[in-house]
Design an enzyme around this catalytic site. Structure first.
Site, PDB file in Angstrom:
ATOM      1  N   VAL A 184     -12.809   0.753  42.640  1.00  0.00           N
ATOM      2  CA  VAL A 184     -12.709   0.076  43.938  1.00  0.00           C
ATOM      3  C   VAL A 184     -13.342   0.983  44.984  1.00  0.00           C
ATOM      4  O   VAL A 184     -13.054   2.185  45.043  1.00  0.00           O
ATOM      5  CB  VAL A 184     -11.242  -0.229  44.294  1.00  0.00           C
ATOM      6  N   HIS A 235      -5.731   2.153  43.512  1.00  0.00           N
ATOM      7  CA  HIS A 235      -4.492   2.148  42.731  1.00  0.00           C
ATOM      8  C   HIS A 235      -3.869   0.750  42.738  1.00  0.00           C
ATOM      9  O   HIS A 235      -3.379   0.263  41.720  1.00  0.00           O
ATOM     10  CB  HIS A 235      -3.474   3.113  43.325  1.00  0.00           C
ATOM     11  N   GLY A 255      -8.238   3.974  35.870  1.00  0.00           N
ATOM     12  CA  GLY A 255      -9.436   3.641  36.617  1.00  0.00           C
ATOM     13  C   GLY A 255     -10.684   4.244  35.993  1.00  0.00           C
ATOM     14  O   GLY A 255     -10.682   5.394  35.539  1.00  0.00           O
ATOM     15  N   ASP A 264     -12.220   7.730  37.230  1.00  0.00           N
ATOM     16  CA  ASP A 264     -12.096   9.007  36.509  1.00  0.00           C
ATOM     17  C   ASP A 264     -12.502   8.753  35.064  1.00  0.00           C
ATOM     18  O   ASP A 264     -11.669   8.698  34.163  1.00  0.00           O
ATOM     19  CB  ASP A 264     -10.668   9.522  36.632  1.00  0.00           C
TER      20      ASP A 264
HETATM   21  P1  AMP Z   1      -4.844   9.465  40.741  1.00  0.00           P
HETATM   22  O1  AMP Z   1      -3.667   9.113  41.573  1.00  0.00           O
HETATM   23  O2  AMP Z   1      -6.019   9.937  41.531  1.00  0.00           O
HETATM   24  O3  AMP Z   1      -4.499  10.335  39.569  1.00  0.00           O
HETATM   25  O4  AMP Z   1      -5.333   8.087  40.115  1.00  0.00           O
HETATM   26  C1  AMP Z   1      -4.450   7.276  39.379  1.00  0.00           C
HETATM   27  C2  AMP Z   1      -5.225   6.190  38.680  1.00  0.00           C
HETATM   28  O5  AMP Z   1      -5.889   5.397  39.643  1.00  0.00           O
HETATM   29  C3  AMP Z   1      -6.294   6.737  37.737  1.00  0.00           C
HETATM   30  O6  AMP Z   1      -6.339   5.931  36.573  1.00  0.00           O
HETATM   31  C4  AMP Z   1      -7.538   6.618  38.557  1.00  0.00           C
HETATM   32  O7  AMP Z   1      -8.695   6.524  37.772  1.00  0.00           O
HETATM   33  C5  AMP Z   1      -7.264   5.338  39.313  1.00  0.00           C
HETATM   34  N1  AMP Z   1      -8.097   5.276  40.508  1.00  0.00           N
HETATM   35  C6  AMP Z   1      -8.180   6.186  41.497  1.00  0.00           C
HETATM   36  N2  AMP Z   1      -9.093   5.821  42.414  1.00  0.00           N
HETATM   37  C7  AMP Z   1      -9.590   4.630  42.003  1.00  0.00           C
HETATM   38  C8  AMP Z   1     -10.578   3.725  42.507  1.00  0.00           C
HETATM   39  N3  AMP Z   1     -11.249   3.981  43.631  1.00  0.00           N
HETATM   40  N4  AMP Z   1     -10.823   2.605  41.804  1.00  0.00           N
HETATM   41  C9  AMP Z   1     -10.154   2.347  40.651  1.00  0.00           C
HETATM   42  N5  AMP Z   1      -9.228   3.147  40.129  1.00  0.00           N
HETATM   43  C10 AMP Z   1      -8.939   4.283  40.782  1.00  0.00           C
END
Ligand code: AMP
Length: 438
Positions: free
Chosen positions: A324, A185, A295, A298
């Site tokens: 990441v 994030h 990210g 997803d």
């Molecule tokens: P989430 O909080 O899981 O809904 O993720 C929020 C955003 O962070 C989304 O756009 C995800 O794709 C991105 N994201 C989560 N994990 C990662 C990661 N390991 N690398 C890059 N982006 C990420």
């Protein structure tokens, strides 16, 4: 002159004849119509705050002005004086400078435009500003501060803040998240910070995207830790609404999603992508950003949001950000904390399966089913993982691919691990033809 507004100006220099350059600037300010220099603090030496190349010590102080110039005109005078002192503009961040004139306060005005934030965003953290103010008898604790990040929970408050930024000609970036923030994030926020004038991070565990038997209640939440991550990444506003603030009791409109949401997560989690598209559309409507950061972790969600933004006509650019990973290759995820230690070790099977397929692709394998078989073979050797799917889809829209040779393809995998505190589903994906991982 009708000097109407009191202004505090920060003075600084760490290159050349520092005090002579500050004196020259003050003399030119005195000679500028519409500006009166009321008093100047003693100057003191200080070290550079933050990271930067090796450079000399600063000489810092403050000056009290009275001015009839409006803020943009006063800022232009300051920039012209910095340039006249030989400062290269636009100045690289945290490099040595012959002259630094910071507009700290302009009366009691709050200004939030692309070029000017008043009160200065970090004045209260800087002893080299506080000390000279105190020496002039100013009660620094009574002066206004700008909280960074500012935390807002009401949609109308976020809309009001972004309206100010839009009026100030700012490029706005938004990073939607469900919190429990990690380095993945943070990377999104840092990219947004580098590309935008103002960055909003949203923290909202969105009930619409969880099925009845999913982990909405148990999803990890840590607002205090999240705010520290956002502050370190330079986020301007954190939008962290409650469910009731986001969805009023009569809320009943949902975004329907089509082909992009079929198969994979869409098949396993009915309604999930409609919930994602609905909350993201609502965030776009409230915040009116120019750029949205998502990210590749997803990847199907990214495809759904790209489609939704286009179909509904949101005038913004959806910016994909590379995955990441932990040092051992596991994609960072808020759910990783729930893996038991044996499952944590086994969880690298997702990235190992992807790398195996990519390796085969790099050596010339193009057949869809043989590439899929490579990944399946890696999963088969890891009994702790229950595979949900292994798929090969087209880039960038993730359409299904027919059997036979593939060209520009992305492999997507999902697997469950059940031996930790609670069952954990993990996702990962990789472009087979694309550049090496970030
Ligand atoms: P989430 O909080 O899981 O809904 O993720 C929020 C955003 O962070 C989304 O756009 C995800 O794709 C991105 N994201 C989560 N994990 C990662 C990661 N390991 N690398 C890059 N982006 C990420």
């Amino acid at each position: 002159m009708t000097a109407t507004t009191r202004v505090w100006l920060g003075l600084g220099s760490n290159e050349g004849d520092r005090s002579a350059q500050i004196d020259a600037a003050l003399a030119r300010l005195r000679a500028t119509p519409g500006i009166e220099v009321v008093r100047v603090s003693p100057l003191h030496e200080s070290e550079l705050v933050g990271d930067g190349p090796p450079q000399g010590r600063f000489l810092n102080g403050v000056a009290e002005l009275r001015t009839s110039l409006p803020p943009p005109a006063l800022l232009a005078v300051c920039k012209a004086l910095e340039a006249a002192a030989g400062r290269v503009l636009p100045a690289p961040r945290n490099h040595a400078r012959r002259l630094d004139l910071d507009l700290l306060f302009y009366g009691d005005q709050r200004i939030d435009t692309r070029d000017l934030v008043v009160p200065h965003a970090r004045w209260h953290e800087r002893e080299f500003v506080r000390r000279p103010l105190r020496e002039l008898g100013v009660d620094v604790d009574s002066l206004p501060r700008v909280a960074r990040p500012e935390v807002v929970d009401a949609p109308v408050a976020l809309a009001a803040r972004t309206a100010t930024w839009l009026a100030g000609d700012c490029v706005i970036g938004i990073v939607p998240t469900m919190g429990s923030l990690h380095a993945g994030h943070r990377r999104l926020m840092e990219i947004a910070r580098a590309e935008c004038d103002r960055v909003i991070a949203t923290i909202f565990v969105n009930p619409l995207q969880f099925g009845p038997n999913e982990d909405f209640a148990a999803y990890p939440r840590d607002l205090t830790g999240d705010l520290a991550v956002c502050a370190a990444a330079g986020v301007d506003v954190v939008f962290a609404p409650s469910v009731a603030q986001m969805y009023d009791p009569q809320f009943c409109s949902h975004v329907a999603v089509g082909a992009a949401a079929e198969g994979m997560e869409g098949a396993l989690r009915p309604g999930h992508f409609s919930g994602v598209a609905t909350v993201v559309a609502r965030l776009f409507a409230i915040a009116r950003p120019h750029r949205g950061y998502f990210g590749e972790k997803d990847a199907q969600q990214l495809a759904v949001i790209r489609r939704m933004a286009k179909d509904l006509g949101f005038p913004l650019q959806v910016v994909p950000c590379a995955i990441v990973r932990e040092p051992d290759g596991l994609a960072m995820s808020s759910r990783n904390v729930y893996l038991g230690s044996a499952d944590r070790a086994a969880a690298t099977v997702l990235v190992r399966a992807l790398r195996s397929a990519r390796h085969a692709f790099a050596r010339g394998e193009r057949d869809r089913d043989r590439l899929l078989a490579r990944a399946h073979a890696v999963f088969a050797a890891e009994p702790r993982a229950a595979v949900d799917y292994v798929e090969l889809r087209s880039e960038p829209d993730l359409a299904p691919l027919p059997p036979g040779p593939v060209a520009d393809a992305r492999m997507l995998v999902a697997a469950r691990f059940v031996d930790g505190k609670r069952p954990v589903r993990l996702l990962d994906n990789m472009s087979l033809a694309g550049e090496a991982e970030a």
